[in-house]
Design a protein around this motif. Sequence first.
Motif, PDB file in Angstrom:
ATOM      1  N   THR A  67      45.438  54.242  33.351  1.00 16.37           N
ATOM      2  CA  THR A  67      44.609  53.142  32.958  1.00 16.37           C
ATOM      3  C   THR A  67      43.556  53.495  31.645  1.00 16.37           C
ATOM      4  N   ARG A  68      43.330  54.900  31.581  1.00 17.57           N
ATOM      5  CA  ARG A  68      42.389  55.246  30.459  1.00 17.57           C
ATOM      6  C   ARG A  68      43.271  55.568  29.135  1.00 17.57           C
ATOM      7  N   ALA A  69      44.470  55.865  29.411  1.00 17.23           N
ATOM      8  CA  ALA A  69      45.656  56.282  28.167  1.00 17.23           C
ATOM      9  C   ALA A  69      45.721  54.935  27.495  1.00 17.23           C
ATOM     10  N   ALA A  70      46.312  53.895  28.548  1.00 17.91           N
ATOM     11  CA  ALA A  70      46.590  52.613  27.850  1.00 17.91           C
ATOM     12  C   ALA A  70      45.717  51.928  27.523  1.00 17.91           C
ATOM     13  N   THR A  71      44.397  51.742  27.710  1.00 15.06           N
ATOM     14  CA  THR A  71      43.139  51.138  27.171  1.00 15.06           C
ATOM     15  C   THR A  71      42.866  51.591  25.807  1.00 15.06           C
ATOM     16  N   ALA A  72      42.965  53.022  25.530  1.00 19.24           N
ATOM     17  CA  ALA A  72      42.884  53.626  24.276  1.00 19.24           C
ATOM     18  C   ALA A  72      43.893  53.291  23.542  1.00 19.24           C
ATOM     19  N   ALA A  73      45.041  53.407  23.996  1.00 19.90           N
ATOM     20  CA  ALA A  73      46.379  52.980  23.023  1.00 19.90           C
ATOM     21  C   ALA A  73      46.269  51.785  22.682  1.00 19.90           C
ATOM     22  N   ALA A  74      45.977  50.773  23.584  1.00 24.12           N
ATOM     23  CA  ALA A  74      45.862  49.267  22.989  1.00 24.12           C
ATOM     24  C   ALA A  74      44.773  49.134  21.912  1.00 24.12           C
ATOM     25  N   ALA A  75      43.694  49.900  22.052  1.00 29.77           N
ATOM     26  CA  ALA A  75      42.740  49.573  21.111  1.00 29.77           C
ATOM     27  C   ALA A  75      43.235  50.122  19.659  1.00 29.77           C
ATOM     28  N   VAL A  76      44.025  51.408  19.514  1.00 28.64           N
ATOM     29  CA  VAL A  76      44.647  51.743  18.447  1.00 28.64           C
ATOM     30  C   VAL A  76      45.699  50.983  17.664  1.00 28.64           C
ATOM     31  N   LEU A  77      46.562  50.333  18.910  1.00 27.33           N
ATOM     32  CA  LEU A  77      47.411  49.222  18.457  1.00 27.33           C
ATOM     33  C   LEU A  77      46.853  47.782  17.997  1.00 27.33           C
ATOM     34  N   GLY A  78      45.485  47.808  18.175  1.00 23.76           N
ATOM     35  CA  GLY A  78      44.924  46.594  17.708  1.00 23.76           C
ATOM     36  C   GLY A  78      44.949  45.268  18.771  1.00 23.76           C
ATOM     37  N   PHE A  79      44.981  45.816  19.987  1.00 20.82           N
ATOM     38  CA  PHE A  79      44.985  44.830  21.327  1.00 20.82           C
ATOM     39  C   PHE A  79      43.558  44.878  21.768  1.00 20.82           C
ATOM     40  N   SER A  80      43.060  44.033  22.442  1.00 22.48           N
ATOM     41  CA  SER A  80      41.835  44.063  23.419  1.00 22.48           C
ATOM     42  C   SER A  80      42.265  43.641  24.549  1.00 22.48           C
ATOM     43  N   VAL A  81      41.940  44.705  25.554  1.00 22.73           N
ATOM     44  CA  VAL A  81      42.386  44.599  26.898  1.00 22.73           C
ATOM     45  C   VAL A  81      41.331  43.644  27.473  1.00 22.73           C
ATOM     46  N   PRO A  82      41.682  42.407  28.178  1.00 20.79           N
ATOM     47  CA  PRO A  82      40.719  41.581  28.875  1.00 20.79           C
ATOM     48  C   PRO A  82      40.267  42.614  29.921  1.00 20.79           C
ATOM     49  N   ALA A  83      38.879  41.671  30.351  1.00 20.41           N
ATOM     50  CA  ALA A  83      38.201  42.450  31.503  1.00 20.41           C
ATOM     51  C   ALA A  83      39.277  42.718  32.864  1.00 20.41           C
ATOM     52  N   LEU A  84      39.290  43.945  33.224  1.00 19.82           N
ATOM     53  CA  LEU A  84      40.389  43.995  34.482  1.00 19.82           C
ATOM     54  C   LEU A  84      39.506  43.399  35.609  1.00 19.82           C
ATOM     55  N   PRO A  85      40.389  42.979  36.532  1.00 20.52           N
ATOM     56  CA  PRO A  85      39.811  42.209  37.769  1.00 20.52           C
ATOM     57  C   PRO A  85      39.014  43.102  38.605  1.00 20.52           C
ATOM     58  N   ASP A  86      38.171  42.741  39.548  1.00 14.35           N
ATOM     59  CA  ASP A  86      37.324  43.707  40.400  1.00 14.35           C
ATOM     60  C   ASP A  86      38.096  44.458  41.166  1.00 14.35           C
ATOM     61  N   TRP A  87      39.527  43.871  41.624  1.00 21.51           N
ATOM     62  CA  TRP A  87      40.362  44.886  42.313  1.00 21.51           C
ATOM     63  C   TRP A  87      40.789  46.012  41.746  1.00 21.51           C
ATOM     64  N   TRP A  88      40.828  45.926  40.403  1.00 17.21           N
ATOM     65  CA  TRP A  88      41.484  47.089  39.487  1.00 17.21           C
ATOM     66  C   TRP A  88      40.410  48.131  39.671  1.00 17.21           C
ATOM     67  N   GLY A  89      40.391  48.868  40.563  1.00 12.63           N
ATOM     68  CA  GLY A  89      39.422  49.897  40.827  1.00 12.63           C
ATOM     69  C   GLY A  89      39.200  51.107  39.549  1.00 12.63           C
ATOM     70  N   ARG A  90      38.012  51.307  39.641  1.00 11.02           N
ATOM     71  CA  ARG A  90      37.686  52.569  38.975  1.00 11.02           C
ATOM     72  C   ARG A  90      37.153  53.715  39.606  1.00 11.02           C
ATOM     73  N   ALA A  91      37.240  54.985  39.018  1.00 11.79           N
ATOM     74  CA  ALA A  91      36.755  55.906  39.565  1.00 11.79           C
ATOM     75  C   ALA A  91      35.252  56.205  39.197  1.00 11.79           C
ATOM     76  N   PRO A  92      34.194  56.016  39.975  1.00 10.99           N
ATOM     77  CA  PRO A  92      32.779  56.390  39.327  1.00 10.99           C
ATOM     78  C   PRO A  92      32.809  57.755  39.183  1.00 10.99           C
ATOM     79  N   SER A  93      31.685  57.996  38.177  1.00  9.09           N
ATOM     80  CA  SER A  93      31.192  59.196  37.774  1.00  9.09           C
ATOM     81  C   SER A  93      30.582  59.957  38.896  1.00  9.09           C
ATOM     82  N   ARG A  94      30.882  61.454  38.970  1.00  9.54           N
ATOM     83  CA  ARG A  94      30.510  62.210  39.959  1.00  9.54           C
ATOM     84  C   ARG A  94      28.902  62.536  39.783  1.00  9.54           C
TER      85      ARG A  94
END
Length: 441
Positions: free
Chosen positions: A414-441
Amino acid sequence: MDLDAVVVGAGVAGLAAAAVLRRAGARCLVLEAGSRLGGRAFTDQPAALGGAAFDHGASWLHAAERNPLVPLARAAGCELGDTRGDWTRHVMIEGRPAGASEIADYLATRERFEAIARARAAAGPDTSVDAAVAALRGDPWLATVETWEASLIAAADPRDLSVQDWHLNELAGGNLRVGGGLGAMVAGVLGPLAGAVRLDAPVRRIAWDRPGGGVELSGEFGTLAARTAIVTVSTGVLRAEGIRFTPALPEPRRAALEALPMGLLSKVALAARGPDRFGLAPGTSLFRRLDDPAERAIFFSPWPLGQGHMIGFFGGRAAWALAAEGAAATEAFARAELVRLLGARAAAGFGAAVVTSWGTDPAFLGAYAYARPGGVAARAAMDTPVADRLWFAGEAWCMDGLAGTVGGAFVSGTRAATAAAAVLGFSVPALPDWWGRAPSR
């Protein structure tokens, strides 16, 4: 160029990356060397086990409270079973069951091991797990605890494993089993989100210095050009140069690969031949006290989810040695260990077997990556792109405390694709709530 991005590998990291790029509107294709989705998350229904679901690789959603795949699985309606309260221990010592006081001693050694290893990891400098807990030498349970914590959990022997990496990736909390298999969930839920996938299409070469920009990928499928590539194959494949890069990867990336070899955790599943369950309830942990962490040992999980088979887990150098000897030798070892643990009647108590093959499969060459002593920083070394056009993702590069897991692969993809999309000039729409994210420790 027709493609904005090519994702190499259809494991969890690759499928997550492709899903993010697709959501951003990028033209993306996934190239997968094998004939299925999921990578090291693979559910089978082998006839040897009566068609029961069997996860050859990833089996649990570890650290469930912070595992980003948990909300996705729940949103998809998957049945999740919490195994945290299931475990009872049946431990053998020189042919007899351990008594309650001996089990208490084992648990006390685990607590001392964790306290000492954590303190050494925090204080530095980094060293091996084995060296970090040298103060416990002479404890009769140390070899058993080291084997569990290093060879099984991290797939690497304690003398090979960084204590700081062990500490950063401790998997505290719940462990959820997925009804029908974790691999089946990955293929069934993430697969459709990823879009176009070409199977049986191993990438052999990636050129990332094209004068006109972008990357060129070639293999038996021919040649494809894209603006960027996200490579999600294992460090085993990368270290073996299963994919050749033109020009060679920069030295910091090559050094990171050397610091993060593949560990091996293997399984053997044996079907019960009759109704005898040897007095073991589902969820029991069956093993013996070890004298040496280098000893070949196997830890059994009887009758998972009430099914009629026993699964044995063994890792580290013992797993590599057995992989080299072959499936028949591995099966014979597991059967001998069951007789040693359960007595003579176990010899006739089990029928057909299934043996996993991650160590010898050229598409993986191991189970998951571990950091050598001094190599803990290597997980971050692949987090930035090469020339803004070549990205890496996968469980090996997760820095959120979930390295070596499907949750970590999901975070990294998820992180790599989000960063790559930005370099390509794409904006990733807000991911849905069920697209989980690992909270910081």
